[in-house]
Design a protein around this motif. Structure first.
Motif, PDB file in Angstrom:
ATOM      1  N   VAL A 150      30.852  28.805  -6.572  1.00 37.16           N
ATOM      2  CA  VAL A 150      30.711  29.022  -5.131  1.00 37.16           C
ATOM      3  C   VAL A 150      30.697  27.656  -4.445  1.00 37.16           C
ATOM      4  N   LYS A 151      31.031  27.644  -3.179  1.00 40.73           N
ATOM      5  CA  LYS A 151      31.020  26.401  -2.425  1.00 40.73           C
ATOM      6  C   LYS A 151      29.581  25.917  -2.252  1.00 40.73           C
ATOM      7  N   PRO A 152      29.388  24.589  -2.144  1.00 34.42           N
ATOM      8  CA  PRO A 152      28.032  24.055  -1.972  1.00 34.42           C
ATOM      9  C   PRO A 152      27.294  24.721  -0.816  1.00 34.42           C
ATOM     10  N   LEU A 153      25.984  24.858  -0.980  1.00 32.53           N
ATOM     11  CA  LEU A 153      25.150  25.598  -0.037  1.00 32.53           C
ATOM     12  C   LEU A 153      24.473  24.692   0.988  1.00 32.53           C
ATOM     13  N   PHE A 154      23.718  23.715   0.491  1.00 35.27           N
ATOM     14  CA  PHE A 154      22.905  22.869   1.364  1.00 35.27           C
ATOM     15  C   PHE A 154      23.001  21.412   0.925  1.00 35.27           C
ATOM     16  N   ASP A 155      22.918  20.509   1.892  1.00 38.21           N
ATOM     17  CA  ASP A 155      22.559  19.113   1.659  1.00 38.21           C
ATOM     18  C   ASP A 155      21.059  18.997   1.917  1.00 38.21           C
ATOM     19  N   THR A 156      20.356  18.271   1.070  1.00 38.53           N
ATOM     20  CA  THR A 156      18.933  18.043   1.300  1.00 38.53           C
ATOM     21  C   THR A 156      18.622  16.552   1.219  1.00 38.53           C
ATOM     22  N   THR A 157      17.681  16.136   2.027  1.00 37.37           N
ATOM     23  CA  THR A 157      17.136  14.778   1.953  1.00 37.37           C
ATOM     24  C   THR A 157      15.625  14.912   1.858  1.00 37.37           C
ATOM     25  N   ILE A 158      15.074  14.455   0.737  1.00 38.20           N
ATOM     26  CA  ILE A 158      13.629  14.548   0.501  1.00 38.20           C
ATOM     27  C   ILE A 158      13.073  13.132   0.378  1.00 38.20           C
ATOM     28  N   THR A 159      12.110  12.804   1.214  1.00 37.07           N
ATOM     29  CA  THR A 159      11.446  11.497   1.149  1.00 37.07           C
ATOM     30  C   THR A 159      10.011  11.690   0.668  1.00 37.07           C
ATOM     31  N   TYR A 160       9.686  11.010  -0.436  1.00 33.64           N
ATOM     32  CA  TYR A 160       8.338  11.010  -0.984  1.00 33.64           C
ATOM     33  C   TYR A 160       7.678   9.698  -0.583  1.00 33.64           C
ATOM     34  N   THR A 161       6.676   9.756   0.287  1.00 35.43           N
ATOM     35  CA  THR A 161       5.928   8.560   0.679  1.00 35.43           C
ATOM     36  C   THR A 161       4.625   8.562  -0.114  1.00 35.43           C
ATOM     37  N   ILE A 162       4.508   7.612  -1.033  1.00 36.34           N
ATOM     38  CA  ILE A 162       3.343   7.539  -1.925  1.00 36.34           C
ATOM     39  C   ILE A 162       2.415   6.437  -1.422  1.00 36.34           C
ATOM     40  N   TYR A 163       1.164   6.817  -1.175  1.00 38.68           N
ATOM     41  CA  TYR A 163       0.174   5.891  -0.627  1.00 38.68           C
ATOM     42  C   TYR A 163      -0.750   5.371  -1.728  1.00 38.68           C
ATOM     43  N   GLY A 164      -1.436   4.274  -1.420  1.00 39.77           N
ATOM     44  CA  GLY A 164      -2.372   3.683  -2.369  1.00 39.77           C
ATOM     45  C   GLY A 164      -3.536   4.583  -2.716  1.00 39.77           C
ATOM     46  N   GLN A 175       0.795  -1.221   0.000  1.00 38.51           N
ATOM     47  CA  GLN A 175       0.000   0.000   0.000  1.00 38.51           C
ATOM     48  C   GLN A 175       0.834   1.281   0.000  1.00 38.51           C
ATOM     49  N   VAL A 176       2.144   1.171   0.126  1.00 38.12           N
ATOM     50  CA  VAL A 176       2.954   2.382   0.253  1.00 38.12           C
ATOM     51  C   VAL A 176       4.357   2.143  -0.276  1.00 38.12           C
ATOM     52  N   ILE A 177       4.925   3.186  -0.883  1.00 36.53           N
ATOM     53  CA  ILE A 177       6.317   3.132  -1.334  1.00 36.53           C
ATOM     54  C   ILE A 177       6.984   4.438  -0.945  1.00 36.53           C
ATOM     55  N   LYS A 178       8.245   4.335  -0.522  1.00 36.84           N
ATOM     56  CA  LYS A 178       9.008   5.522  -0.132  1.00 36.84           C
ATOM     57  C   LYS A 178      10.190   5.684  -1.092  1.00 36.84           C
ATOM     58  N   ILE A 179      10.328   6.886  -1.619  1.00 36.41           N
ATOM     59  CA  ILE A 179      11.470   7.223  -2.479  1.00 36.41           C
ATOM     60  C   ILE A 179      12.215   8.357  -1.798  1.00 36.41           C
ATOM     61  N   THR A 180      13.476   8.126  -1.475  1.00 35.45           N
ATOM     62  CA  THR A 180      14.281   9.116  -0.764  1.00 35.45           C
ATOM     63  C   THR A 180      15.400   9.605  -1.671  1.00 35.45           C
ATOM     64  N   VAL A 181      15.532  10.928  -1.763  1.00 34.99           N
ATOM     65  CA  VAL A 181      16.536  11.551  -2.625  1.00 34.99           C
ATOM     66  C   VAL A 181      17.475  12.400  -1.777  1.00 34.99           C
ATOM     67  N   ASP A 182      18.763  12.088  -1.840  1.00 35.14           N
ATOM     68  CA  ASP A 182      19.790  12.935  -1.229  1.00 35.14           C
ATOM     69  C   ASP A 182      20.390  13.804  -2.324  1.00 35.14           C
ATOM     70  N   ALA A 183      20.469  15.098  -2.073  1.00 37.22           N
ATOM     71  CA  ALA A 183      20.978  16.024  -3.085  1.00 37.22           C
ATOM     72  C   ALA A 183      21.851  17.082  -2.437  1.00 37.22           C
ATOM     73  N   VAL A 184      22.664  17.722  -3.277  1.00 35.38           N
ATOM     74  CA  VAL A 184      23.480  18.862  -2.868  1.00 35.38           C
ATOM     75  C   VAL A 184      23.049  20.052  -3.703  1.00 35.38           C
ATOM     76  N   LEU A 185      22.768  21.181  -3.037  1.00 39.36           N
ATOM     77  CA  LEU A 185      22.398  22.412  -3.727  1.00 39.36           C
ATOM     78  C   LEU A 185      23.617  23.311  -3.815  1.00 39.36           C
ATOM     79  N   ALA A 186      23.939  23.755  -5.021  1.00 39.54           N
ATOM     80  CA  ALA A 186      25.124  24.590  -5.223  1.00 39.54           C
ATOM     81  C   ALA A 186      24.957  25.387  -6.501  1.00 39.54           C
ATOM     82  N   ALA A 187      25.863  26.339  -6.711  1.00 34.41           N
ATOM     83  CA  ALA A 187      25.907  27.124  -7.945  1.00 34.41           C
ATOM     84  C   ALA A 187      27.345  27.143  -8.431  1.00 34.41           C
ATOM     85  N   TYR A 188      27.527  27.472  -9.716  1.00 32.95           N
ATOM     86  CA  TYR A 188      28.871  27.542 -10.267  1.00 32.95           C
ATOM     87  C   TYR A 188      29.698  28.573  -9.517  1.00 32.95           C
TER      88      TYR A 188
END
Length: 337
Positions: A136-150, A121-134
């Motif tokens: 300049v040093k990286p700005l943020f680490d982010t972890t986003i979890t998408y929990t998709i329900y039936g 009934q449920v699936i979780k997709i977790t994405v680890d990402a780094v936010l940065a611009a050309y």
């Protein structure tokens, strides 16, 4: 003599909390939900349920398609966002710092994508990402979890972690696009006019509705506008009452525009604004205050948005107003995993 105002004119208003015993919410167990079918290949993950399908792009780590009952509800994927089109008050002090850090040109590097399915009934997709611009040093680490329900609901649970010391930020949140026919917004929060952390006492909490075009403040010099604070839930629907409901856990900021943030940022006058063919939605943990630096002091310290670790979550629900009211649907709680 002429009356100063018509009879019944409101001079001032205020709100305060009343101690009311709330009912315990009804929590739907996972076992009662419809089941999901999941397919995966090298490029994408496709999650199908009763009347909906969600396509997740594994290369850029975003939901690229969300179709419910034959309607495409998302036209451009949900991505982290730290930028706002500078206001007149941002330009003298804050905007140069933001641009120097690359907040207006952030790129995402996907570090990892993980898939977990503990039940049908449920699936979780977790994405680890780094936010940065050309350049300049990286700005943020982010972890986003998408929990998709039936049911087709998506719980977005996020963590923003700064990589280094940064100036106070314009915003922390997400931006995405919906097809332009979803042009009617209703929200339970502060309104009806735009409001921000240091500009919201006149905006009483209530349930308000407006067309997306009406939510855009026509400043002669285009800039950030139309934000709504302390929002419990908000919906964006089409003329037939179909669309998405966003439910805060507990609250969020929201704005919706027919123009991209880039267009608003670069425009010098209202005639430079060009509708992009989408409804651009911003759902934020918070925005920094506005201050008054165009003619006075900068934003007060207590209203600045500090770059520190933040956890932020909200629910996305496809719905039809013919079946559910936003208020009733927002009270349905799904068991978290």
């Amino acid at each position: 003599t002429l009356d100063w105002a018509p009879k019944g004119h409101l001079v001032t208003a205020s709100q305060f909390k009343v101690p009311v015993e709330e009912k315990n919410p009804v929590i739907l167990p996972l076992s009662k939900l419809p089941t999901l079918n999941v397919k995966e290949n090298s490029r994408q993950i496709t999650v199908c349920g009763n009347g909906f399908n969600i396509v997740f792009n594994k290369f850029n780590g975003v939901i690229e398609k969300y179709n419910y009952n034959g309607l495409d509800l998302i036209s451009s994927g949900i991505k982290e966002n730290l930028w706002r089109a500078p206001t007149d008050n941002d330009i003298p002090v804050q905007a140069p710092k933001w641009k120097a850090e690359g907040l207006d040109r952030i790129m995402r590097r996907i570090a990892d994508i993980r898939i977990e399915q503990s039940s049908r009934q449920v699936i979780k997709i977790t994405v680890d990402a780094v936010l940065a611009a050309y350049n300049v040093k990286p700005l943020f680490d982010t972890t986003i979890t998408y929990t998709i329900y039936g049911t087709g609901d998506i719980l977005i649970n996020s963590r923003f972690s700064p990589r280094r010391e940064l100036p106070p930020l314009p915003r922390i949140g997400f931006r995405f696009g919906m097809p332009s026919q979803f042009d009617r917004m209703t929200w339970y929060g502060r309104g009806p006019h735009e409001n921000y952390e240091d500009k919201k006492e006149s905006a009483l909490i209530g349930v308000y509705s407006a067309k997306v075009d009406e939510l855009f403040e026509q400043y002669v010099f285009p800039q950030e506008n139309g934000n709504k604070c302390d929002v419990r839930w908000a919906s964006l629907i089409d003329i037939n009452g179909f669309g998405l409901l966003f439910v805060g856990k507990p609250h969020f900021n929201i704005s919706a525009h027919p123009y991209t943030t880039e267009n608003i940022t670069n425009a010098k006058h209202t005639y430079d604004l060009v509708k992009c063919g989408e409804t651009i939605v911003n759902i934020d943990y918070r925005q920094g205050g506005l201050g008054s630096a165009s003619c006075g002091p900068d934003t007060l310290e207590k209203y600045k948005l500090k770059a520190e670790e933040v956890e932020f979550k909200f629910m996305i629900r496809p719905f039809s107003r013919n079946t559910w009211s936003e208020a009733n649907l927002s009270k349905i709680i799904l068991e978290e995993v």
